[in-house]
Design a protein around this motif. Sequence first.
Motif, mmCIF file in Angstrom:
data_model
loop_
_atom_site.group_PDB
_atom_site.id
_atom_site.type_symbol
_atom_site.label_atom_id
_atom_site.label_comp_id
_atom_site.label_asym_id
_atom_site.label_seq_id
_atom_site.Cartn_x
_atom_site.Cartn_y
_atom_site.Cartn_z
ATOM 1 N N THR A 135 56.959 46.115 20.360
ATOM 2 C CA THR A 135 57.666 47.186 19.110
ATOM 3 C C THR A 135 58.778 48.392 20.187
ATOM 4 O OG1 THR A 135 55.656 47.607 18.078
ATOM 5 C CG2 THR A 135 57.445 49.218 17.793
ATOM 6 N N LYS B 73 56.231 48.721 2.787
ATOM 7 C CA LYS B 73 56.595 47.129 2.779
ATOM 8 C C LYS B 73 57.443 47.257 1.785
ATOM 9 C CE LYS B 73 56.011 42.621 3.890
ATOM 10 N NZ LYS B 73 56.317 42.376 5.371
ATOM 11 N N ASN C 3 64.136 57.091 16.901
ATOM 12 C CA ASN C 3 63.327 55.889 16.419
ATOM 13 C C ASN C 3 62.000 56.460 16.635
ATOM 14 O OD1 ASN C 3 65.220 53.739 17.026
ATOM 15 N ND2 ASN C 3 65.568 54.723 19.099
ATOM 16 N N GLU D 112 65.449 55.380 12.545
ATOM 17 C CA GLU D 112 64.716 54.100 12.434
ATOM 18 C C GLU D 112 63.165 54.289 12.630
ATOM 19 O OE1 GLU D 112 66.304 51.211 11.670
ATOM 20 O OE2 GLU D 112 68.217 52.474 11.591
ATOM 21 N N ASN E 58 60.600 49.134 2.100
ATOM 22 C CA ASN E 58 61.456 48.674 3.098
ATOM 23 C C ASN E 58 61.820 50.047 4.012
ATOM 24 O OD1 ASN E 58 62.747 46.751 4.806
ATOM 25 N ND2 ASN E 58 64.800 46.907 3.630
ATOM 26 N N VAL F 144 55.044 45.756 12.935
ATOM 27 C CA VAL F 144 54.702 44.866 13.883
ATOM 28 C C VAL F 144 53.033 44.848 14.048
ATOM 29 C CG1 VAL F 144 54.937 44.520 16.384
ATOM 30 C CG2 VAL F 144 57.039 45.643 15.201
ATOM 31 N N GLY G 105 60.934 50.411 7.112
ATOM 32 C CA GLY G 105 61.054 50.108 8.502
ATOM 33 C C GLY G 105 60.438 48.980 9.068
ATOM 34 N N THR G 106 60.507 48.743 10.380
ATOM 35 C CA THR G 106 60.054 47.170 10.597
ATOM 36 C C THR G 106 58.545 47.324 10.995
ATOM 37 O OG1 THR G 106 61.920 46.901 11.702
ATOM 38 C CG2 THR G 106 60.209 45.707 12.682
ATOM 39 N N LEU H 168 61.890 46.109 20.975
ATOM 40 C CA LEU H 168 62.563 45.850 19.841
ATOM 41 C C LEU H 168 63.863 47.218 19.748
ATOM 42 C CD1 LEU H 168 60.366 44.889 16.685
ATOM 43 C CD2 LEU H 168 62.029 43.443 18.071
ATOM 44 N N TYR I 116 59.411 52.263 12.629
ATOM 45 C CA TYR I 116 58.603 51.062 13.134
ATOM 46 C C TYR I 116 57.125 51.346 13.075
ATOM 47 C CZ TYR I 116 63.025 49.963 15.615
ATOM 48 O OH TYR I 116 64.379 49.711 15.905
ATOM 49 N N ASP J 177 56.408 42.076 9.905
ATOM 50 C CA ASP J 177 57.752 41.269 10.191
ATOM 51 C C ASP J 177 57.826 40.710 11.453
ATOM 52 O OD1 ASP J 177 58.994 42.426 7.887
ATOM 53 O OD2 ASP J 177 58.873 44.250 8.873
ATOM 54 N N HIS J 178 56.971 41.071 12.472
ATOM 55 C CA HIS J 178 56.969 40.324 13.764
ATOM 56 C C HIS J 178 55.344 40.235 14.138
ATOM 57 C CE1 HIS J 178 61.135 40.857 14.782
ATOM 58 N NE2 HIS J 178 61.110 42.138 14.415
#
Length: 581
Positions: A575, A497, A417, A476, A500, A505, A502-503, A578, A478, A554-555
């Motif tokens: 983060t 973005k 991560n 993964e 796509n 925050v 990652g996530t 998550l 973030y 996303d968050h």
Amino acid sequence: MAKITSFFAILVISIFCATCTGQTTETSSEERMLQAQKMSISQELKAHTELSTDEKIALYRKLKKEKPEAYNFENEDELTMYGYAFLWANQVKDAIKIFQLIVDEFNSPNSYDSLGEAYLQDGNKELGLLNYKKALAMNPENFVAEDQIDLIEHPEKKIETPGEKFAKVYTEEEYRSDLDQLGQKLIEIHPNALKFISEEAFRKIIEEKKQLITPQTTYAEFVWHCDEVIASINCSHTSLGRFFQESEMLPASKRFPVQVRWVGEQLFVIDPLNNATQVKVRDEILRINGIAVADLVQDIYKHISSQGYIVTTKKHFFNTWATALIPYALHFPENYSLVIKGSDKPVVLNKAESVVDLFRDPSIQSCGEDLCLDILDKNTAVLTIASFNYYPWNDLPVFTDFIDKSMKEIDEKGIKNLVVDVRFNGGGSQQSSIHLLRYFVDKPFTYYSNADFPGKTDKIDGEEIITPFENGFEGELYFIIDGEGNSTTGHFMSLVKVLNLGTIVGEELGSNQFCSAGQAVCRLSNTKLIYYVANNTHVSAATSLPDEIGILPDHYVTQDIESYLEKKDVVKEFTLSLIRQ
């Protein structure tokens, strides 16, 4: 106005953006991948550390003769910045040699201006004056050369300090003429001046400001009018130079004497400074000098430059410069009276005794550097990228070496991560952004869809198809963002973005895929006010995203007043939660 040279006046955080033109066939992709891009000649010269400057210049001429298509010999700006790297390192003799090379190669007003500056720094006023005169003759709007000539020829002249100009009064005609000139130059120079505002609305703001001019209007009040005119075109790269000019001229006694923070439509005291007996930390201010703080902040926002309709940038800007912004918005009152929530009567504050600005959010613990890798445990690491301000002509290898070593360590330690923290990142070069992206993407990509700027003759880095690194990160990802993420950070995150990767925050990013960047340094004729205007367009390949808003997380997570005061980084904590989940 043409681009004014002397790069000491130019904000070097330029941002280069671009976009892809759409789908390409498999054959054209292969062909483009095989096309060799022109290499940076300044980077080639810098790589030969064993050579003297004279030998590097000889190498330049040899390569230009033998390999004219291999290197970007047409890029005067890049070679100029290479020369300034010597000048800023106080290697003046070497800088003079590079600038003389640029004069020989380009014979431009910029080249003579730079050479004049170097000679002046070397103590040679005669050659400095000669080259500044050549620069001014070629470009009569080069006010830097004009001023330097005046100073050399008339050393007895006293230069007005910002503080002396604060209360100075010009004629109504001079102010109104300068407002007209400001509007004309913004539209003339800025390639996207009317992208986010109609010409009718833009002209209306200028006329409104002209109507506010009186025989008593001071220079400081005029500057505040100019701030609103410039901010109305909604470009984060067009301003008076952030708020440094305005803050520098503002007397300490007129500053707002309490540090405050605007959070969630509320204004809180975060440091009472010399007013500890009147207010305390966490007090919520409802009114200042009889004006509701919500109305006051909205008025101030109209004077703050940001990209498109992004508000998070304005929020961070206000929280940095509040002690100076509030006096400008209230027309420099002699005293400040506050209405505090829960209190019956207004509180009159003591005058400010010092200048205190918050240039960084103290609630978010910094690693102390722009680039950091923090291994949290056997599975998780945080990669801080607080700047992309690394250029081929200067210190790009610092960035690429750090990223390469960090990604190698991440791979060796089996990190699954990876949190990439790009908060506070004001932008920089596309080369640094591209280098980092190559570790995260798994397919060839295009960085720019459009890159257009004065003097462009060839494709630049990012317009060709870029291949990922073979040893890319496979875990993964973030990404942590905020409203201060500007310019190249917008290009980087726009590709994160749409691909796509990652996530995401945090809060709305202060930028996106669309950039009006570069800078022409300009000055108004009568008041001599200096301002900076974007003069190019760079758009990333993320063309499906809207141009008027920042990259959205996303968050959505942001610091509330309690987490700020307790110095809890709730965005990073969220983060990491998550990841634990």
